[in-house]
Design a protein around this motif. Structure first.
Motif, short mmCIF file in Angstrom:
data_model
loop_
_atom_site.label_atom_id
_atom_site.label_comp_id
_atom_site.label_asym_id
_atom_site.label_seq_id
_atom_site.Cartn_x
_atom_site.Cartn_y
_atom_site.Cartn_z
N GLY A 292 -21.69 -30.80 38.27
CA GLY A 292 -20.65 -30.18 38.98
C GLY A 292 -19.96 -29.03 38.69
N ASP A 293 -20.21 -28.36 37.38
CA ASP A 293 -19.66 -27.15 36.99
C ASP A 293 -20.87 -26.18 37.09
N GLY A 294 -22.04 -26.40 37.88
CA GLY A 294 -23.18 -25.52 37.98
C GLY A 294 -24.18 -25.56 36.97
N THR A 295 -23.92 -26.32 35.91
CA THR A 295 -25.07 -26.27 34.99
C THR A 295 -26.02 -27.26 35.32
N GLU A 296 -27.37 -27.06 34.90
CA GLU A 296 -28.33 -27.78 34.84
C GLU A 296 -29.01 -28.49 33.54
N ALA A 297 -29.60 -29.68 33.78
CA ALA A 297 -30.07 -30.19 32.45
C ALA A 297 -31.55 -30.88 32.93
N ARG A 298 -32.30 -31.43 31.73
CA ARG A 298 -33.28 -32.10 31.74
C ARG A 298 -33.47 -33.10 31.08
N ILE A 299 -33.28 -34.47 31.40
CA ILE A 299 -33.22 -35.61 30.76
C ILE A 299 -34.46 -36.13 30.62
N THR A 300 -34.74 -37.01 29.49
CA THR A 300 -35.96 -37.52 29.16
C THR A 300 -35.81 -38.99 29.20
N ALA A 301 -36.46 -39.77 29.98
CA ALA A 301 -36.25 -41.27 29.93
C ALA A 301 -37.41 -42.03 29.78
N ARG A 302 -37.22 -43.53 29.35
CA ARG A 302 -38.38 -44.41 29.23
C ARG A 302 -38.77 -44.92 30.61
N ALA A 303 -37.69 -45.13 31.53
CA ALA A 303 -37.63 -45.72 32.87
C ALA A 303 -36.66 -45.12 33.67
N VAL A 304 -36.88 -45.40 35.02
CA VAL A 304 -35.94 -44.68 35.93
C VAL A 304 -35.60 -45.88 36.93
N ILE A 305 -34.38 -46.43 37.11
CA ILE A 305 -34.00 -47.29 38.11
C ILE A 305 -33.07 -46.40 39.09
N ASP A 306 -33.58 -46.16 40.31
CA ASP A 306 -32.90 -45.60 41.41
C ASP A 306 -32.09 -46.53 42.46
N ALA A 307 -30.64 -46.30 42.06
CA ALA A 307 -29.65 -47.30 42.80
C ALA A 307 -28.87 -46.38 43.70
N SER A 308 -29.42 -45.27 44.04
CA SER A 308 -28.65 -44.19 44.67
C SER A 308 -28.11 -44.66 46.16
N GLY A 309 -28.58 -45.60 46.55
CA GLY A 309 -28.16 -46.10 47.98
C GLY A 309 -28.68 -45.08 49.24
N THR A 310 -28.00 -45.52 50.39
CA THR A 310 -28.47 -44.66 51.50
C THR A 310 -27.28 -44.27 52.05
N TRP A 311 -26.01 -44.32 51.21
CA TRP A 311 -24.76 -43.94 52.07
C TRP A 311 -24.73 -42.57 52.71
N ASN A 312 -25.45 -41.34 52.11
CA ASN A 312 -25.34 -40.13 52.51
C ASN A 312 -26.45 -39.89 53.62
N ALA A 313 -27.09 -40.83 54.03
CA ALA A 313 -28.23 -40.47 55.12
C ALA A 313 -28.15 -41.21 56.34
N PRO A 314 -26.97 -41.47 57.05
CA PRO A 314 -27.03 -42.22 58.13
C PRO A 314 -27.89 -41.64 59.32
N GLY A 315 -28.31 -42.73 60.03
CA GLY A 315 -29.43 -42.42 61.15
C GLY A 315 -28.74 -41.69 62.22
N PRO A 316 -29.57 -41.10 62.90
CA PRO A 316 -29.04 -40.33 64.11
C PRO A 316 -28.69 -41.21 65.57
#
Length: 453
Positions: free
Chosen positions: A139-163
Protein backbone atom coordinates in the motif's frame (compact mmCIF):
# COMPACT_ATOMS: atom_id res chain seq x y z
CA UNK A 1 18.03 -24.95 -4.37
CA UNK A 2 15.91 -27.77 -2.93
CA UNK A 3 12.29 -28.00 -4.06
CA UNK A 4 10.73 -27.50 -0.62
CA UNK A 5 13.27 -25.96 1.76
CA UNK A 6 11.69 -25.92 5.21
CA UNK A 7 12.76 -22.32 5.73
CA UNK A 8 10.39 -21.09 3.04
CA UNK A 9 6.77 -20.28 3.89
CA UNK A 10 3.65 -21.36 2.10
CA UNK A 11 2.18 -18.19 0.65
CA UNK A 12 -1.58 -17.89 1.05
CA UNK A 13 -3.19 -15.22 -1.14
CA UNK A 14 -6.16 -13.65 0.61
CA UNK A 15 -7.08 -13.29 4.29
CA UNK A 16 -10.72 -14.20 3.89
CA UNK A 17 -12.42 -17.15 5.62
CA UNK A 18 -10.74 -19.86 3.52
CA UNK A 19 -7.33 -18.16 3.40
CA UNK A 20 -7.25 -17.81 7.19
CA UNK A 21 -8.40 -21.41 7.55
CA UNK A 22 -5.55 -22.49 5.26
CA UNK A 23 -3.10 -20.66 7.52
CA UNK A 24 -4.59 -22.35 10.60
CA UNK A 25 -4.24 -25.81 9.07
CA UNK A 26 -0.65 -25.10 8.04
CA UNK A 27 0.22 -23.91 11.55
CA UNK A 28 -1.37 -27.05 12.97
CA UNK A 29 1.10 -29.03 10.85
CA UNK A 30 4.08 -26.87 11.84
CA UNK A 31 4.30 -25.31 8.40
CA UNK A 32 4.83 -21.56 8.34
CA UNK A 33 2.21 -19.63 6.33
CA UNK A 34 2.50 -16.11 5.00
CA UNK A 35 -0.91 -14.62 4.21
CA UNK A 36 -0.97 -11.73 1.73
CA UNK A 37 -4.16 -9.64 1.85
CA UNK A 38 -4.77 -6.87 -0.67
CA UNK A 39 -7.25 -5.07 1.58
CA UNK A 40 -6.58 -3.05 4.73
CA UNK A 41 -7.82 -5.75 7.13
CA UNK A 42 -8.44 -9.46 7.29
CA UNK A 43 -11.80 -10.30 5.78
CA UNK A 44 -11.89 -7.10 3.73
CA UNK A 45 -14.25 -8.53 1.11
CA UNK A 46 -16.59 -9.99 3.74
CA UNK A 47 -16.78 -6.59 5.42
CA UNK A 48 -18.03 -5.11 2.14
CA UNK A 49 -21.18 -7.20 2.45
CA UNK A 50 -21.43 -6.90 6.22
CA UNK A 51 -25.18 -6.21 6.00
CA UNK A 52 -25.99 -9.54 4.31
CA UNK A 53 -27.02 -12.48 6.49
CA UNK A 54 -25.48 -15.82 5.60
CA UNK A 55 -27.64 -18.89 5.15
CA UNK A 56 -25.01 -21.03 6.86
CA UNK A 57 -25.03 -21.24 10.64
CA UNK A 58 -22.10 -20.46 12.91
CA UNK A 59 -21.50 -24.19 13.31
CA UNK A 60 -20.76 -24.33 9.57
CA UNK A 61 -18.68 -21.15 9.43
CA UNK A 62 -15.93 -21.89 11.97
CA UNK A 63 -13.05 -24.02 10.73
CA UNK A 64 -11.97 -26.76 13.20
CA UNK A 65 -8.24 -25.98 12.99
CA UNK A 66 -8.97 -22.28 13.42
CA UNK A 67 -11.08 -23.00 16.49
CA UNK A 68 -8.17 -24.95 18.02
CA UNK A 69 -5.87 -22.01 17.35
CA UNK A 70 -8.33 -19.61 18.97
CA UNK A 71 -9.10 -21.71 22.04
CA UNK A 72 -6.03 -20.69 24.13
CA UNK A 73 -7.05 -17.03 23.80
CA UNK A 74 -10.34 -17.66 25.60
CA UNK A 75 -12.36 -17.27 22.40
CA UNK A 76 -15.69 -19.04 22.45
CA UNK A 77 -17.73 -19.91 19.42
CA UNK A 78 -21.05 -18.09 18.97
CA UNK A 79 -24.32 -20.02 19.11
CA UNK A 80 -23.86 -22.66 16.43
CA UNK A 81 -27.54 -22.67 15.44
CA UNK A 82 -27.71 -19.00 14.45
CA UNK A 83 -26.85 -17.39 11.12
CA UNK A 84 -24.54 -14.35 11.31
CA UNK A 85 -24.27 -11.39 8.98
CA UNK A 86 -21.06 -10.83 7.08
CA UNK A 87 -20.18 -8.16 9.64
CA UNK A 88 -20.70 -10.60 12.51
CA UNK A 89 -18.54 -13.19 10.78
CA UNK A 90 -15.72 -10.70 10.27
CA UNK A 91 -15.75 -9.18 13.76
CA UNK A 92 -16.47 -12.24 15.88
CA UNK A 93 -14.40 -14.83 14.03
CA UNK A 94 -12.18 -13.62 11.19
CA UNK A 95 -10.59 -10.73 13.07
CA UNK A 96 -9.83 -12.76 16.24
CA UNK A 97 -8.30 -15.47 14.03
CA UNK A 98 -6.20 -12.89 12.20
CA UNK A 99 -5.07 -11.50 15.55
CA UNK A 100 -3.86 -14.95 16.61
CA UNK A 101 -1.99 -15.42 13.35
CA UNK A 102 -0.38 -12.02 13.94
CA UNK A 103 2.65 -11.22 11.80
CA UNK A 104 1.92 -14.17 9.54
CA UNK A 105 -0.58 -11.82 7.85
CA UNK A 106 0.41 -8.81 5.77
CA UNK A 107 -2.35 -6.42 4.78
CA UNK A 108 -2.36 -3.96 1.89
CA UNK A 109 -0.18 -6.52 0.13
CA UNK A 110 -1.49 -7.10 -3.38
CA UNK A 111 -0.06 -10.05 -5.31
CA UNK A 112 0.79 -8.96 -8.85
CA UNK A 113 2.46 -12.11 -10.15
CA UNK A 114 3.46 -15.69 -9.29
CA UNK A 115 6.07 -17.78 -11.08
CA UNK A 116 8.87 -20.26 -10.50
CA UNK A 117 12.20 -18.75 -9.50
CA UNK A 118 14.25 -18.17 -12.66
CA UNK A 119 11.67 -20.07 -14.75
CA UNK A 120 8.95 -18.49 -16.86
CA UNK A 121 5.95 -20.48 -18.06
CA UNK A 122 7.81 -21.92 -21.05
CA UNK A 123 10.89 -23.38 -19.34
CA UNK A 124 10.80 -27.10 -18.41
CA UNK A 125 14.34 -27.61 -17.08
CA UNK A 126 14.39 -28.38 -13.33
CA UNK A 127 11.07 -26.57 -13.01
CA UNK A 128 9.72 -28.47 -10.01
CA UNK A 129 13.04 -28.10 -8.20
CA UNK A 130 12.61 -24.33 -8.10
CA UNK A 131 10.57 -22.57 -5.39
CA UNK A 132 7.85 -20.13 -6.26
CA UNK A 133 8.45 -16.42 -6.51
CA UNK A 134 5.56 -14.13 -5.54
CA UNK A 135 5.60 -10.47 -6.53
CA UNK A 136 3.82 -8.13 -4.13
CA UNK A 137 2.86 -4.47 -4.29
CA UNK A 138 2.32 -2.83 -0.89
CA UNK A 139 0.00 0.00 0.00
CA UNK A 140 2.91 2.40 0.52
CA UNK A 141 4.04 1.94 -3.09
CA UNK A 142 6.93 -0.42 -2.37
CA UNK A 143 7.34 -3.79 -4.05
CA UNK A 144 8.81 -7.09 -2.94
CA UNK A 145 9.54 -10.56 -4.23
CA UNK A 146 8.79 -13.38 -1.81
CA UNK A 147 10.05 -16.93 -2.24
CA UNK A 148 7.66 -19.73 -1.27
CA UNK A 149 7.56 -23.52 -1.11
CA UNK A 150 3.90 -23.61 -2.22
CA UNK A 151 1.13 -21.16 -3.12
CA UNK A 152 -2.52 -21.37 -2.02
CA UNK A 153 -4.66 -18.83 -3.84
CA UNK A 154 -7.72 -18.01 -1.71
CA UNK A 155 -8.23 -14.54 -3.19
CA UNK A 156 -11.86 -15.22 -4.08
CA UNK A 157 -13.89 -13.63 -6.84
CA UNK A 158 -15.46 -10.62 -5.08
CA UNK A 159 -13.56 -8.06 -7.14
CA UNK A 160 -14.70 -9.45 -10.49
CA UNK A 161 -18.52 -9.42 -10.70
CA UNK A 162 -20.09 -10.54 -13.95
CA UNK A 163 -21.54 -7.92 -16.32
CA UNK A 164 -25.25 -7.76 -17.13
CA UNK A 165 -24.80 -8.55 -20.83
CA UNK A 166 -26.37 -11.86 -21.84
CA UNK A 167 -23.26 -12.92 -23.77
CA UNK A 168 -20.89 -12.54 -20.83
CA UNK A 169 -19.67 -9.15 -22.01
CA UNK A 170 -20.87 -5.76 -20.78
CA UNK A 171 -24.08 -4.76 -22.52
CA UNK A 172 -23.80 -1.83 -24.89
CA UNK A 173 -24.18 1.26 -22.75
CA UNK A 174 -23.54 -0.60 -19.48
CA UNK A 175 -20.26 1.17 -18.77
CA UNK A 176 -21.73 4.56 -19.69
CA UNK A 177 -24.53 3.97 -17.16
CA UNK A 178 -22.11 3.01 -14.39
CA UNK A 179 -23.52 5.59 -11.98
CA UNK A 180 -26.89 3.80 -12.06
CA UNK A 181 -25.70 0.19 -12.27
CA UNK A 182 -24.58 -1.61 -9.11
CA UNK A 183 -23.17 -5.13 -8.77
CA UNK A 184 -23.74 -5.53 -5.03
CA UNK A 185 -26.71 -6.33 -2.79
CA UNK A 186 -27.70 -2.87 -1.53
CA UNK A 187 -27.32 -2.05 2.16
CA UNK A 188 -30.66 -0.40 2.77
CA UNK A 189 -29.69 0.46 6.35
CA UNK A 190 -27.36 3.10 4.92
CA UNK A 191 -29.41 6.32 4.53
CA UNK A 192 -27.68 7.25 1.26
CA UNK A 193 -28.25 3.82 -0.25
CA UNK A 194 -31.84 3.74 0.99
CA UNK A 195 -32.51 7.12 -0.63
CA UNK A 196 -31.04 5.84 -3.90
CA UNK A 197 -33.64 3.07 -4.19
CA UNK A 198 -36.64 4.33 -2.20
CA UNK A 199 -39.65 5.03 -4.39
CA UNK A 200 -37.76 3.91 -7.49
CA UNK A 201 -38.24 1.27 -10.14
CA UNK A 202 -35.27 -1.09 -9.95
CA UNK A 203 -34.17 -3.87 -12.29
CA UNK A 204 -32.60 -6.84 -10.49
CA UNK A 205 -30.73 -9.15 -12.86
CA UNK A 206 -29.75 -12.61 -11.62
CA UNK A 207 -31.19 -15.84 -10.28
CA UNK A 208 -29.03 -16.82 -7.30
CA UNK A 209 -28.93 -16.14 -3.58
CA UNK A 210 -27.72 -12.56 -4.06
CA UNK A 211 -30.69 -11.77 -6.32
CA UNK A 212 -33.05 -13.38 -3.81
CA UNK A 213 -31.56 -11.22 -1.04
CA UNK A 214 -31.92 -8.05 -3.09
CA UNK A 215 -35.53 -8.84 -4.02
CA UNK A 216 -36.48 -9.57 -0.42
CA UNK A 217 -34.78 -6.38 0.78
CA UNK A 218 -36.48 -4.24 -1.84
CA UNK A 219 -39.84 -5.82 -0.96
CA UNK A 220 -39.29 -4.75 2.66
CA UNK A 221 -38.38 -1.26 1.47
CA UNK A 222 -41.60 -1.10 -0.58
CA UNK A 223 -43.63 -1.51 2.60
CA UNK A 224 -42.18 1.73 3.97
CA UNK A 225 -41.56 3.62 0.74
CA UNK A 226 -44.52 3.63 -1.69
CA UNK A 227 -43.53 3.48 -5.33
CA UNK A 228 -40.59 1.16 -4.74
CA UNK A 229 -40.86 -1.69 -7.23
CA UNK A 230 -38.48 -4.32 -8.54
CA UNK A 231 -38.33 -5.83 -12.00
CA UNK A 232 -36.69 -9.22 -11.68
CA UNK A 233 -34.89 -10.18 -14.88
CA UNK A 234 -34.03 -13.84 -15.43
CA UNK A 235 -32.05 -15.17 -18.36
CA UNK A 236 -33.98 -18.43 -18.20
CA UNK A 237 -37.58 -19.31 -17.38
CA UNK A 238 -39.22 -19.93 -14.03
CA UNK A 239 -39.46 -23.60 -13.08
CA UNK A 240 -39.85 -25.64 -9.92
CA UNK A 241 -36.17 -25.14 -9.12
CA UNK A 242 -36.03 -21.37 -9.64
CA UNK A 243 -36.56 -20.50 -5.99
CA UNK A 244 -34.30 -23.20 -4.57
CA UNK A 245 -35.16 -26.09 -2.28
CA UNK A 246 -37.55 -24.28 0.05
CA UNK A 247 -38.47 -26.38 3.05
CA UNK A 248 -36.53 -29.36 1.64
CA UNK A 249 -33.22 -27.49 1.82
CA UNK A 250 -30.96 -28.82 4.57
CA UNK A 251 -29.83 -25.23 5.13
CA UNK A 252 -33.16 -23.75 6.27
CA UNK A 253 -32.05 -20.14 5.84
CA UNK A 254 -31.06 -20.85 2.23
CA UNK A 255 -34.47 -22.34 1.55
CA UNK A 256 -36.21 -19.43 3.26
CA UNK A 257 -34.30 -16.96 1.11
CA UNK A 258 -35.74 -18.41 -2.07
CA UNK A 259 -39.22 -18.42 -0.56
CA UNK A 260 -38.84 -14.74 0.36
CA UNK A 261 -37.98 -13.93 -3.27
CA UNK A 262 -41.02 -15.91 -4.41
CA UNK A 263 -43.18 -13.97 -1.97
CA UNK A 264 -41.91 -10.69 -3.42
CA UNK A 265 -43.19 -11.79 -6.84
CA UNK A 266 -46.43 -13.32 -5.54
CA UNK A 267 -47.24 -10.18 -3.51
CA UNK A 268 -46.67 -7.85 -6.43
CA UNK A 269 -43.54 -6.17 -5.07
CA UNK A 270 -41.58 -7.50 -8.05
CA UNK A 271 -42.44 -8.38 -11.64
CA UNK A 272 -40.58 -11.33 -13.17
CA UNK A 273 -39.35 -11.06 -16.76
CA UNK A 274 -38.07 -14.38 -18.09
CA UNK A 275 -35.81 -15.40 -20.96
CA UNK A 276 -34.40 -11.87 -21.10
CA UNK A 277 -30.75 -11.58 -22.08
CA UNK A 278 -29.66 -7.97 -21.92
CA UNK A 279 -27.92 -6.60 -25.01
CA UNK A 280 -28.23 -2.82 -24.62
CA UNK A 281 -28.71 -0.25 -21.87
CA UNK A 282 -30.24 2.89 -23.33
CA UNK A 283 -30.73 6.30 -21.74
CA UNK A 284 -34.27 7.60 -21.54
CA UNK A 285 -33.80 10.98 -19.90
CA UNK A 286 -32.93 10.26 -16.28
CA UNK A 287 -33.95 6.62 -16.61
CA UNK A 288 -32.61 3.50 -18.30
CA UNK A 289 -34.22 1.15 -20.80
CA UNK A 290 -32.99 -2.43 -21.00
CA UNK A 291 -33.14 -4.05 -24.44
CA UNK A 292 -32.88 -7.82 -24.89
CA UNK A 293 -31.04 -9.74 -27.57
CA UNK A 294 -34.42 -10.65 -29.07
CA UNK A 295 -35.40 -6.97 -29.33
CA UNK A 296 -37.74 -6.78 -26.34
CA UNK A 297 -37.65 -3.47 -24.50
CA UNK A 298 -38.60 -3.08 -20.85
CA UNK A 299 -40.32 -0.08 -19.37
CA UNK A 300 -37.78 2.45 -18.05
CA UNK A 301 -36.12 1.85 -14.68
CA UNK A 302 -34.28 4.20 -12.36
CA UNK A 303 -31.58 1.78 -11.20
CA UNK A 304 -30.09 -1.57 -12.19
CA UNK A 305 -28.66 -4.14 -9.77
CA UNK A 306 -26.65 -6.76 -11.66
CA UNK A 307 -26.12 -9.95 -9.65
CA UNK A 308 -25.00 -12.34 -12.35
CA UNK A 309 -22.20 -14.07 -10.48
CA UNK A 310 -18.46 -13.58 -10.21
CA UNK A 311 -15.31 -14.55 -12.08
CA UNK A 312 -11.81 -15.50 -10.96
CA UNK A 313 -8.98 -13.03 -11.57
CA UNK A 314 -6.22 -15.11 -13.16
CA UNK A 315 -3.88 -12.51 -14.64
CA UNK A 316 -1.33 -12.71 -11.81
CA UNK A 317 -1.07 -16.49 -12.24
CA UNK A 318 -0.28 -16.28 -15.93
CA UNK A 319 3.30 -17.61 -15.59
CA UNK A 320 2.05 -20.80 -13.91
CA UNK A 321 0.84 -23.94 -15.66
CA UNK A 322 -2.74 -24.26 -14.48
CA UNK A 323 -5.17 -26.94 -15.55
CA UNK A 324 -8.45 -25.06 -15.82
CA UNK A 325 -11.73 -26.07 -17.42
CA UNK A 326 -12.39 -24.08 -20.58
CA UNK A 327 -15.93 -23.21 -19.48
CA UNK A 328 -15.83 -22.55 -15.76
CA UNK A 329 -12.15 -21.62 -15.26
CA UNK A 330 -12.18 -24.10 -12.38
CA UNK A 331 -9.66 -26.97 -11.90
CA UNK A 332 -10.37 -29.60 -14.53
CA UNK A 333 -11.07 -32.41 -12.05
CA UNK A 334 -13.50 -30.28 -10.05
CA UNK A 335 -15.34 -28.65 -12.96
CA UNK A 336 -17.59 -31.61 -13.94
CA UNK A 337 -18.95 -31.75 -10.39
CA UNK A 338 -20.08 -28.11 -10.36
CA UNK A 339 -20.85 -27.37 -14.02
CA UNK A 340 -24.20 -25.50 -14.19
CA UNK A 341 -24.59 -26.66 -17.78
CA UNK A 342 -25.25 -30.08 -16.27
CA UNK A 343 -27.01 -29.35 -12.99
CA UNK A 344 -28.03 -26.58 -10.64
CA UNK A 345 -28.43 -28.49 -7.37
CA UNK A 346 -25.20 -27.26 -5.79
CA UNK A 347 -24.69 -30.61 -4.05
CA UNK A 348 -21.02 -31.50 -4.50
CA UNK A 349 -19.20 -34.14 -2.52
CA UNK A 350 -16.32 -32.87 -0.37
CA UNK A 351 -13.09 -32.69 -2.31
CA UNK A 352 -9.48 -31.82 -1.76
CA UNK A 353 -6.01 -32.11 -3.17
CA UNK A 354 -6.83 -34.61 -5.92
CA UNK A 355 -9.48 -32.41 -7.52
CA UNK A 356 -7.55 -29.18 -6.92
CA UNK A 357 -4.11 -30.10 -8.25
CA UNK A 358 -2.65 -28.55 -11.39
CA UNK A 359 0.13 -29.43 -13.82
CA UNK A 360 2.17 -26.90 -11.82
CA UNK A 361 2.94 -28.83 -8.64
CA UNK A 362 2.16 -27.23 -5.25
CA UNK A 363 -0.07 -24.42 -6.47
CA UNK A 364 -3.74 -24.54 -5.53
CA UNK A 365 -6.83 -22.41 -6.15
CA UNK A 366 -9.20 -22.79 -3.20
CA UNK A 367 -12.43 -21.35 -1.83
CA UNK A 368 -14.69 -19.37 -4.13
CA UNK A 369 -11.86 -19.07 -6.64
CA UNK A 370 -11.70 -22.84 -7.06
CA UNK A 371 -15.27 -22.78 -8.37
CA UNK A 372 -14.35 -20.35 -11.15
CA UNK A 373 -17.64 -19.08 -12.55
CA UNK A 374 -19.80 -21.69 -10.85
CA UNK A 375 -22.14 -20.66 -8.00
CA UNK A 376 -23.36 -22.23 -4.73
CA UNK A 377 -20.07 -22.41 -2.84
CA UNK A 378 -20.17 -23.13 0.92
CA UNK A 379 -17.51 -22.05 3.42
CA UNK A 380 -17.27 -25.54 4.85
CA UNK A 381 -16.35 -26.82 1.39
CA UNK A 382 -13.38 -24.45 1.41
CA UNK A 383 -12.36 -25.54 4.90
CA UNK A 384 -12.26 -29.16 3.75
CA UNK A 385 -10.23 -28.15 0.69
CA UNK A 386 -7.49 -26.46 2.70
CA UNK A 387 -7.41 -29.21 5.34
CA UNK A 388 -6.64 -31.68 2.56
CA UNK A 389 -4.09 -29.40 0.89
CA UNK A 390 -2.22 -28.68 4.13
CA UNK A 391 -2.00 -32.42 4.74
CA UNK A 392 -0.64 -32.96 1.23
CA UNK A 393 1.99 -30.23 1.62
CA UNK A 394 3.03 -31.87 4.89
CA UNK A 395 3.44 -35.19 3.08
CA UNK A 396 0.47 -36.88 4.82
CA UNK A 397 -1.22 -38.29 1.75
CA UNK A 398 -3.57 -40.54 3.71
CA UNK A 399 -5.06 -37.56 5.54
CA UNK A 400 -5.12 -35.50 2.35
CA UNK A 401 -7.31 -38.06 0.60
CA UNK A 402 -9.59 -38.73 3.57
CA UNK A 403 -13.04 -37.11 3.67
CA UNK A 404 -13.78 -35.33 6.93
CA UNK A 405 -16.97 -33.48 6.09
CA UNK A 406 -20.67 -33.97 5.42
CA UNK A 407 -22.29 -31.31 3.26
CA UNK A 408 -25.96 -30.33 3.38
CA UNK A 409 -28.13 -30.84 0.31
CA UNK A 410 -30.00 -28.06 -1.45
CA UNK A 411 -33.24 -30.01 -1.69
CA UNK A 412 -33.46 -29.32 -5.41
CA UNK A 413 -31.82 -30.35 -8.61
CA UNK A 414 -32.73 -28.14 -11.50
CA UNK A 415 -31.39 -30.12 -14.42
CA UNK A 416 -29.53 -28.05 -17.00
CA UNK A 417 -28.66 -24.95 -15.11
CA UNK A 418 -28.13 -22.31 -17.81
CA UNK A 419 -30.95 -22.70 -20.31
CA UNK A 420 -34.45 -24.11 -20.19
CA UNK A 421 -34.15 -27.20 -22.31
CA UNK A 422 -36.35 -30.29 -22.52
CA UNK A 423 -33.90 -32.25 -20.37
CA UNK A 424 -34.27 -29.69 -17.62
CA UNK A 425 -38.01 -30.25 -17.40
CA UNK A 426 -37.42 -33.71 -15.98
CA UNK A 427 -36.40 -32.15 -12.68
CA UNK A 428 -39.98 -31.09 -12.08
CA UNK A 429 -40.95 -34.76 -12.32
CA UNK A 430 -38.36 -35.94 -9.83
CA UNK A 431 -35.68 -36.63 -12.41
CA UNK A 432 -33.08 -34.17 -13.59
CA UNK A 433 -29.37 -34.48 -13.83
CA UNK A 434 -28.57 -35.91 -10.46
CA UNK A 435 -29.43 -39.03 -8.58
CA UNK A 436 -30.02 -38.79 -4.86
CA UNK A 437 -26.56 -38.16 -3.34
CA UNK A 438 -25.23 -40.84 -1.07
CA UNK A 439 -24.94 -39.93 2.58
CA UNK A 440 -21.41 -38.84 3.40
CA UNK A 441 -19.85 -39.99 6.65
CA UNK A 442 -16.80 -38.63 8.41
CA UNK A 443 -13.83 -40.66 7.31
CA UNK A 444 -15.71 -42.31 4.43
CA UNK A 445 -14.39 -42.18 0.86
CA UNK A 446 -16.11 -39.75 -1.46
CA UNK A 447 -18.58 -41.18 -3.98
CA UNK A 448 -17.59 -41.28 -7.60
CA UNK A 449 -18.42 -38.36 -9.85
CA UNK A 450 -21.02 -40.47 -11.63
CA UNK A 451 -22.93 -41.15 -8.43
CA UNK A 452 -24.60 -37.73 -8.24
CA UNK A 453 -23.82 -34.08 -8.17
Amino acid sequence: MSSHPSALPVVVIGAGPVGLAAAAHLVERDIEPLVLEAGPTAGSAVREWSHVRLFSTWAELVDPAAEKLLAPTGWTAPDGATCPTGGDWAERYLQPLADVLGERIRTEARVTGVSRLSRDRVVDADREQQPFTVHVSYGDGTEARITARAVIDASGTWNAPGPIGGDGLPALGERAAADRVSYRVPDLRDPAVRARYAGRRIAVIGSGASAFTALASLADLAEDEPGTHAVWILRRGISGSTFGGGEADQLPARGALGLAAKAAVDNGDADAVTGFRTAHVENDGDRLVLVAEDGRRLDPVDEVIGLTGFRPELFFLDELRLGLDERLQAPVELAPLIDPNQHSCGTVYPHGVNELSHPEKDVYLVGMKSYGRAPTFLAMTGYEQVRSIAAAIAGDREAAERVELTLPETGVCGGAGLFDEPAAARSAEGGGCCSTPAALRIGAPAPSASGGC
